[in-house]
Design a protein around this motif. Structure first.
Motif, short mmCIF file in Angstrom:
data_model
loop_
_atom_site.label_atom_id
_atom_site.label_comp_id
_atom_site.label_asym_id
_atom_site.label_seq_id
_atom_site.Cartn_x
_atom_site.Cartn_y
_atom_site.Cartn_z
N LEU A 196 0.85 -1.18 0.00
CA LEU A 196 0.00 0.00 0.00
C LEU A 196 0.88 1.23 0.00
O LEU A 196 1.75 1.38 0.86
N GLU A 197 0.67 2.10 -0.99
CA GLU A 197 1.44 3.33 -1.07
C GLU A 197 0.50 4.52 -1.00
O GLU A 197 -0.46 4.62 -1.77
N LEU A 198 0.80 5.40 -0.05
CA LEU A 198 0.01 6.60 0.19
C LEU A 198 0.94 7.80 0.25
O LEU A 198 2.12 7.67 0.51
N ASP A 199 0.37 8.98 0.09
CA ASP A 199 1.12 10.20 0.37
C ASP A 199 0.16 11.34 0.72
O ASP A 199 0.36 12.47 0.38
N SER A 200 -0.89 10.99 1.41
CA SER A 200 -1.93 11.96 1.72
C SER A 200 -1.73 12.58 3.09
O SER A 200 -1.54 11.88 4.08
N GLY A 201 -1.81 13.89 3.13
CA GLY A 201 -1.76 14.59 4.41
C GLY A 201 -3.04 14.44 5.21
O GLY A 201 -3.14 14.95 6.32
N ASN A 202 -4.01 13.71 4.67
CA ASN A 202 -5.29 13.52 5.35
C ASN A 202 -5.38 12.18 6.07
O ASN A 202 -6.44 11.80 6.52
N VAL A 203 -4.27 11.46 6.15
CA VAL A 203 -4.23 10.14 6.77
C VAL A 203 -3.56 10.28 8.14
O VAL A 203 -2.54 10.93 8.27
N MET A 241 1.05 -7.43 5.00
CA MET A 241 1.67 -6.24 4.41
C MET A 241 3.19 -6.41 4.35
O MET A 241 3.83 -6.73 5.34
N ARG A 242 3.74 -6.20 3.14
CA ARG A 242 5.19 -6.31 2.94
C ARG A 242 5.82 -4.96 2.59
O ARG A 242 6.95 -4.71 2.91
N LEU A 243 5.06 -4.12 1.89
CA LEU A 243 5.56 -2.81 1.50
C LEU A 243 4.53 -1.77 1.92
O LEU A 243 3.36 -1.87 1.58
N PHE A 244 5.00 -0.80 2.69
CA PHE A 244 4.12 0.26 3.18
C PHE A 244 4.79 1.59 2.84
O PHE A 244 5.83 1.92 3.40
N GLY A 245 4.22 2.32 1.92
CA GLY A 245 4.74 3.64 1.56
C GLY A 245 3.88 4.72 2.18
O GLY A 245 2.71 4.85 1.83
N LEU A 246 4.45 5.47 3.08
CA LEU A 246 3.71 6.52 3.79
C LEU A 246 4.32 7.89 3.57
O LEU A 246 4.08 8.81 4.36
N SER A 247 5.10 8.04 2.54
CA SER A 247 5.75 9.31 2.26
C SER A 247 4.72 10.43 2.18
O SER A 247 3.70 10.31 1.50
N GLY A 248 5.00 11.52 2.87
CA GLY A 248 4.12 12.68 2.83
C GLY A 248 2.89 12.58 3.70
O GLY A 248 2.05 13.48 3.66
N CYS A 249 2.77 11.52 4.47
CA CYS A 249 1.65 11.40 5.41
C CYS A 249 2.04 12.15 6.68
O CYS A 249 2.51 11.56 7.66
N HIS A 250 1.88 13.45 6.65
CA HIS A 250 2.39 14.34 7.69
C HIS A 250 1.76 14.12 9.07
O HIS A 250 2.36 14.49 10.08
N ASP A 251 0.58 13.56 9.12
CA ASP A 251 -0.13 13.44 10.39
C ASP A 251 0.08 12.12 11.11
O ASP A 251 -0.47 11.92 12.19
N ILE A 252 0.85 11.21 10.55
CA ILE A 252 1.13 9.98 11.29
C ILE A 252 2.28 10.23 12.25
O ILE A 252 3.15 11.06 12.01
#
Length: 120
Positions: free
Chosen positions: A55-62, A77-88
């Motif tokens: 799962l690849e995300l880059d939302s500031g709304n997460v 889950m083997r690959l987790f892309g959270l780049s740009g998820c500023h609120d985690i």
């Protein structure tokens, strides 16, 4: 369908993710980079897809809320892309570490609320 790339589909909303969770039970890879209208509500529904491996995300709304649900519902889950998820925060990393034992790759580029404590 096992793989769905929606990268750059700027008009994708939580409604689309709800539909995916209801109709695409075999999804293993989902790319939602640059889908900035997505929020926790949509991501939480993806936790109903236990075969999810990437799962690849880059939302500031997460936030940590949806990350906790994904970690709980997607143990493969083997690959987790959270780049740009500023609120985690570090809380998400703890949940992912516990809930996703098969994780091989985690991207945290521009996750400004992750600290040394979360990495260690």
């Amino acid at each position: 369908m096992n793989v769905l790339y929606l990268r750059g589909c700027a008009k994708i909303t939580d409604g689309s993710l709800i539909a995916i969770s209801e109709m695409c039970h075999n999804i293993q890879t989902l790319d939602l980079i640059l889908c900035n209208l997505i929020t926790d509500d949509g991501i939480i529904r993806l936790s109903e897809l236990p075969r999810m491996q990437s799962l690849e995300l880059d939302s500031g709304n997460v936030t940590d809320i949806s990350m906790a649900r994904i970690a709980q519902g997607c143990p493969d889950m083997r690959l987790f892309g959270l780049s740009g998820c500023h609120d985690i925060t570090d809380a998400s990393l703890l949940r992912i570490a516990i809930g996703c034992p098969k994780l091989q790759s985690l991207s945290l580029y521009e996750c400004e609320n992750i600290t040394d404590s979360g990495i260690v």
